[in-house]
Design a protein around this motif. Structure first.
Motif, PDB file in Angstrom:
ATOM      1  N   GLU A 238       0.872  -1.169   0.000  1.00  0.00           N
ATOM      2  CA  GLU A 238       0.000   0.000   0.000  1.00  0.00           C
ATOM      3  C   GLU A 238       0.910   1.220   0.000  1.00  0.00           C
ATOM      4  O   GLU A 238       1.884   1.265   0.748  1.00  0.00           O
ATOM      5  CB  GLU A 238      -0.903   0.018   1.235  1.00  0.00           C
ATOM      6  CG  GLU A 238      -1.797   1.247   1.313  1.00  0.00           C
ATOM      7  CD  GLU A 238      -2.470   1.401   2.667  1.00  0.00           C
ATOM      8  OE1 GLU A 238      -3.580   0.882   2.827  1.00  0.00           O
ATOM      9  OE2 GLU A 238      -1.860   2.034   3.561  1.00  0.00           O
ATOM     10  N   MET A 239       0.603   2.195  -0.847  1.00  0.00           N
ATOM     11  CA  MET A 239       1.478   3.359  -0.899  1.00  0.00           C
ATOM     12  C   MET A 239       0.697   4.620  -1.255  1.00  0.00           C
ATOM     13  O   MET A 239      -0.376   4.559  -1.868  1.00  0.00           O
ATOM     14  CB  MET A 239       2.624   3.146  -1.889  1.00  0.00           C
ATOM     15  CG  MET A 239       2.227   3.094  -3.336  1.00  0.00           C
ATOM     16  SD  MET A 239       3.601   2.593  -4.430  1.00  0.00           S
ATOM     17  CE  MET A 239       4.847   3.795  -4.030  1.00  0.00           C
ATOM     18  N   VAL A 240       1.258   5.738  -0.855  1.00  0.00           N
ATOM     19  CA  VAL A 240       0.733   7.044  -1.226  1.00  0.00           C
ATOM     20  C   VAL A 240       1.434   7.475  -2.504  1.00  0.00           C
ATOM     21  O   VAL A 240       2.668   7.546  -2.557  1.00  0.00           O
ATOM     22  CB  VAL A 240       0.955   8.078  -0.118  1.00  0.00           C
ATOM     23  CG1 VAL A 240       0.517   9.461  -0.586  1.00  0.00           C
ATOM     24  CG2 VAL A 240       0.185   7.686   1.137  1.00  0.00           C
ATOM     25  N   LEU A 241       0.660   7.744  -3.531  1.00  0.00           N
ATOM     26  CA  LEU A 241       1.206   8.131  -4.822  1.00  0.00           C
ATOM     27  C   LEU A 241       1.571   9.619  -4.823  1.00  0.00           C
ATOM     28  O   LEU A 241       1.179  10.369  -3.921  1.00  0.00           O
ATOM     29  CB  LEU A 241       0.185   7.836  -5.915  1.00  0.00           C
ATOM     30  CG  LEU A 241      -0.283   6.373  -5.991  1.00  0.00           C
ATOM     31  CD1 LEU A 241      -1.375   6.222  -7.045  1.00  0.00           C
ATOM     32  CD2 LEU A 241       0.878   5.457  -6.280  1.00  0.00           C
ATOM     33  N   PRO A 242       2.310  10.091  -5.826  1.00  0.00           N
ATOM     34  CA  PRO A 242       2.723  11.507  -5.853  1.00  0.00           C
ATOM     35  C   PRO A 242       1.574  12.505  -5.853  1.00  0.00           C
ATOM     36  O   PRO A 242       1.774  13.658  -5.472  1.00  0.00           O
ATOM     37  CB  PRO A 242       3.536  11.596  -7.149  1.00  0.00           C
ATOM     38  CG  PRO A 242       4.103  10.231  -7.331  1.00  0.00           C
ATOM     39  CD  PRO A 242       3.018   9.306  -6.859  1.00  0.00           C
ATOM     40  N   ASP A 243       0.374  12.078  -6.260  1.00  0.00           N
ATOM     41  CA  ASP A 243      -0.773  12.994  -6.212  1.00  0.00           C
ATOM     42  C   ASP A 243      -1.518  12.934  -4.887  1.00  0.00           C
ATOM     43  O   ASP A 243      -2.551  13.577  -4.717  1.00  0.00           O
ATOM     44  CB  ASP A 243      -1.731  12.716  -7.367  1.00  0.00           C
ATOM     45  CG  ASP A 243      -2.328  11.311  -7.313  1.00  0.00           C
ATOM     46  OD1 ASP A 243      -2.009  10.549  -6.372  1.00  0.00           O
ATOM     47  OD2 ASP A 243      -3.116  10.968  -8.221  1.00  0.00           O
TER      48      ASP A 243
END
Length: 917
Positions: A238-243
């Motif tokens: 699970e990750m936070v994307l650049p947007d």
């Protein structure tokens, strides 16, 4: 986005003079990369220059063209961060930022602000705030990295993940764990130990370095020799994307539909997003561990012994080397009582069943003694073993007693080249007058030579020149820049020494159109009948059969310019997987690209052309006693390229996992005809994005594979197959679960029911087990299996029949669920091949769309999937497509497709979520 923390010691040089040394070192490194010093480096290979790309990277390294953001300019962003995370978790005063301006390497630069969120949602909100203000984001874990990856240049802010430190779940049955990125590496094994499991990757900094940083750099450690690097042990992210959006990739279930972005994210050094959770693979604790040291008069003798051990197909759990300089430093610092009379010391560890460790240890000792070892000492107790490993992992701090500063390398070379490379490395140090210490992962060729110097009196430019020569020696030997520390700021300028501009552009394709050189001509490509190349009733207008990579590139260039669609063919054993193509002009038959390009038995590595069949590969490797441990349907027809591109499933998955775990490099043609390479020919590599693994399971929609470099294993001493019967499928599944709970090292485990069992001449419900290894170990395991299941000996040829069933039956669906667990009760397994340890089953019956849709929903609710592998186009449409719910967000899948195949030339529509339409 940039990088999280990396594997390595806590500090490379003391705090004294860190700033002065860092600035001088950075300038010297950039000068080298731009070519001022490079022509003086022996063995410099000419590379095409891409001035704009160089300039862009150079500006990024120095912080960009824009002026550094002042603290006043950051006030608005700081206020937003405080509102999100609270004032106690936001730092922006100059003195508060000092601790975040460096890692364990040389680079040093303060961020504009630092925020320490406590949840994934807070990270997402912080990233969105930074995006609104136009501020770049650099993730950071524990800051133990060595390549400058956590340094925030260009007015960037740091997002530290140190508050996300929870182990959320340990699944003892499925042998997985769900963890947050701030969990220190070693804590995972500590938490799993009571379940009889452990987390295999063990970087030297594992007590401190976090799993998020380990993922960022594809960290390894000593035991990566047997178990692989981090990429082999991450199932989902699970990750936070650049947007600022939160996305999930992969999960507990193997082979979910869509592009497999997980191995692409691993090793991306934080440039794709910020990891907030990870599903990791756990392994059973070994029954027996033997640790011993072999003493040699010099480094070269020890290196020759290590190379011969690997050449004989013996792969220990770990094999490390310490030279005399390191031995003396460790003894002086920690009173380790290592034998100082040795010129080099091999620290070797073997794990497994008692019979396996005894056989391996005896063979290794014999090689060492034949190569001149004058003493072999075995750790008699766990305390002695712990002391030996403590000495190994504390070696770097001990070297500070010799000189206050050091420069540590992380290059990887082919294992057969170790003796000559080490001799050249030591000669370079002698010529420059530096003390050098060698302490490294010799088993996988991962060199860590350490140049020792005093930055206060010795010019850093000379250190960098010597370091550059060492890197070039490794590269010219067929090696690469990094095995586990990552590239970061430290080595990004040297990427041009390994990759050409086309290769680097493939890693960062950010434009829809490129201009690329043409390949060879198409005149020799064969024209053959097209009717037999139809896919789901859609036939091409022609068939092309290139015989070289250049011809392959030329054909795809022509298709790209004409906006025609191409479907790639290997042996055709898995061409039915997927939906019907939207367009289909050319069938591109890759079987003309066949044969072994290079086989290095001493390195357990070979390079083959993509159209080589598995049977041809096995025949070529047979005389050396080696094999590629991947099974797929119909090996006489199945090609290596097709097996990788379709992520083919076979019985060997239980022990040897996914086909992508056995590929280390490739040459591929992109959708616009550009010929690129990725990875390399060494077994450990953290240099650039891992495109090779991304291509696995992409079904020919991103690239056309032309050549693939494979990792091999030795053929086992003995292999045995057993068969047991059960009254029904649920009884067979319970027995399989009990075998898994016994933690026996099985090669393969399959259950056959209905027509599948009958087709293999074993009606009813049958369970097959395969075991391999030393004779005594196989004897003990088969006896244990027989006692528990009543199984008796069977002919091993059954496995090829089992593996081939999905390619010869008419109606085939592939079900997937979390491995080790029972499948959902509603799944009809009455006519199937089931691999219970992997959580995979091939269903062979023509269910109506309504029944199929219900089973798909049940599986997806259990984090699984149900994919149509062979069926009519009408049936695929009736159930909503062949694939079901994807494992990658649609927008990201489309972006990947567009960047690798800008005009949708490669198999458009076969993976709908990847369509560029």
């Amino acid at each position: 986005m940039a990088i999280q923390d990396q594997e390595g010691p806590r500090r490379r040089s003391g705090p004294r003079d860190r700033g002065r040394v860092a600035a001088r070192e950075a300038r010297a490194r950039e000068t080298l990369a731009e070519g001022t010093l490079a022509p003086r480096v022996p063995g410099e290979r000419p590379r095409a220059r891409r001035e704009r790309l160089r300039a862009r990277r150079s500006r990024h390294r120095r912080g960009g063209d824009q002026p550094e953001r002042s603290l006043t300019a950051a006030q608005g962003l700081v206020s937003q961060l405080v509102a999100i995370c609270g004032p106690e978790h936001v730092f922006w005063q100059r003195d508060d930022l000092r601790v975040f301006e460096y890692d364990a390497g040389f680079d040093r630069h303060p961020p504009v602000a630092v925020v320490v969120p406590g949840t994934a949602e807070e990270i997402a909100a912080c990233v969105k705030a930074a995006s609104r203000d136009g501020v770049a984001v650099v993730p950071r874990g524990a800051g133990t990295g060595l390549s400058g990856g956590t340094i925030a240049c260009g007015g960037a802010m740091v997002v530290a993940t140190s508050r996300l430190r929870r182990i959320l779940a340990i699944d003892a049955v499925g042998q997985t764990a769900l963890v947050e990125p701030g969990v220190p590496n070693l804590q995972i094994s500590a938490a799993a130990r009571e379940s009889g499991l452990f987390f295999a990757p063990d970087p030297a900094s594992q007590r401190v370095s976090t799993i998020g940083g380990n993922i960022g750099t594809n960290a390894g450690g000593p035991h990566a020799l047997r178990y692989g690097s981090i990429t082999n042990h991450i199932l989902g992210i699970e990750m936070v994307l650049p947007d600022g959006e939160i996305a999930v990739f992969g999960g507990r279930t193997a082979d979910l539909p869509g592009y497999d972005c997980v191995p692409f994210i691993v090793g991306s050094e934080g440039t794709l997003g910020i990891v907030t959770k990870a599903w990791v693979r756990l392994l059973p604790l070994p029954e027996d561990t033997r640790t011993f040291v072999a003493l040699f008069r010099d480094v070269e003798s020890g290196a020759r012994a290590a190379s011969e051990i690997i050449a004989r197909g013996i792969v220990p759990a770990a094999m490390e080397m310490l030279d005399r300089t390191t031995i003396q430093a460790v003894n002086a610092a920690f009173d380790a009582h290592l034998p100082e009379e040795a010129g080099s010391l091999l620290l070797v560890e073997v794990e497994g069943l008692r019979e396996e460790t005894q056989a391996a240890a005896s063979a290794i000792v014999a090689v060492c003694e034949a190569r001149g070892a004058f003493g072999v000492r075995t750790a008699a107790t766990p305390a002695e073993r712990e002391l030996l490993w403590k000495a190994r992992k504390l070696g770097y701090p001990a070297l500070a007693r010799i000189r206050p500063n050091n420069y540590l390398h992380d290059a990887v070379v082919p294992r057969s080249k170790l003796p000559e490379v080490l001799a050249k490395v030591n000669a370079i140090a002698d010529r420059y007058g530096y003390v050098i210490a060698n302490m490294f992962h010799i088993g996988d060729g991962n060199l860590h030579p350490v140049l020792l110097f005093d930055g206060a009196v010795e010019p850093i430019e000379r250190v960098m020149e010597a370091s550059a020569e060492i890197l070039k020696v490794a590269i010219d030997a067929g090696g690469t820049l990094s095995g586990e520390h990552g590239i970061g700021l430290e080595k990004n300028h040297f990427m041009f020494w390994v990759f050409g501009p086309e290769d680097l552009e493939a890693m960062q394709r950010d434009r829809a159109h490129q201009t690329w050189p043409r390949g060879g001509h198409v005149g020799v490509a064969a024209q053959v009948a097209v009717a037999e190349r139809a896919v789901d009733g859609v036939a091409p207008t022609r068939v092309e059969r290139p015989r070289t990579t250049e011809e392959l590139g030329t054909i795809i260039i022509a298709a790209d310019r004409a906006r025609e669609a191409v479907v790639l063919w290997g042996g055709g054993t898995r061409i039915g997987v997927g939906d019907a193509p939207d367009r289909y002009d050319t069938a591109l038959d890759l079987t003309g690209l066949s044969g072994v390009v290079e086989h290095s038995p001493a390195d357990l590595v070979c390079t083959v052309r993509a159209g080589t069949t598995l049977a041809e590969l096995a025949s070529a490797l047979g005389p050396s006693g080696q094999r590629w441990p991947v099974e797929a349907p119909c090996p006489e027809r199945a090609t290596v390229g097709g097996t990788i591109a379709s992520a083919a499933v076979g019985p060997s998955r239980l022990r040897y996992l996914h086909p992508r775990d056995w590929i280390i490099g490739c040459t591929a043609v992109l959708g616009d005809g550009t010929i690129t390479k990725a990875g390399g020919r060494v077994v450990k590599n953290a240099t650039g994005y891992d495109l090779t693994r991304l291509y696995s399971g992409s079904y020919g929609t991103l690239v056309a594979l032309a050549e693939i470099t494979l990792k091999l294993v030795a053929r086992p001493e003995r292999t045995a197959t057993m068969r047991a019967t059960a009254g029904d499928v649920r009884s067979a599944l319970r027995i399989a679960a009990e075998l898994r709970a016994m933690r026996l090292p099985l090669d393969a485990l399959a259950i056959l029911t209905g027509a599948a069992a009958a087709r293999c001449d074993h009606p009813g419900v049958s369970m097959f087990v395969r075991v391999s290894g030393p004779h005594d170990a196989v004897e003990r395991v088969t006896r244990a299996v027989g006692e528990r299941t009543g199984a008796t000996s069977a002919d091993g040829v059954i496995w090829e029949s089992i593996a081939s069933l999905p390619a010869v039956m008419d109606d085939v669906a592939r079900a997937g669920w979390p491995g080790g667990h029972e499948p959902p009760r509603g799944l009809d397994l009455s006519n199937a091949v089931i691999y219970p340890g992997n959580g995979i089953a091939f269903l062979f019956h023509a269910d109506g769309p309504e029944t199929f849709t219900r089973m798909r929903a049940d599986l997806e609710a259990a984090d699984g999937a149900l994919v149509v592998e062979r069926g009519t186009p009408e049936f695929k449409r009736a159930v909503g497509g062949a694939w079901g719910r994807p494992r990658v967000p649609l927008a990201i899948a489309r972006a990947l497709k567009q960047r690798f195949d800008p005009h949708g030339v490669l198999a458009p529509g076969r993976i709908p979520l990847a369509s560029s339409a």
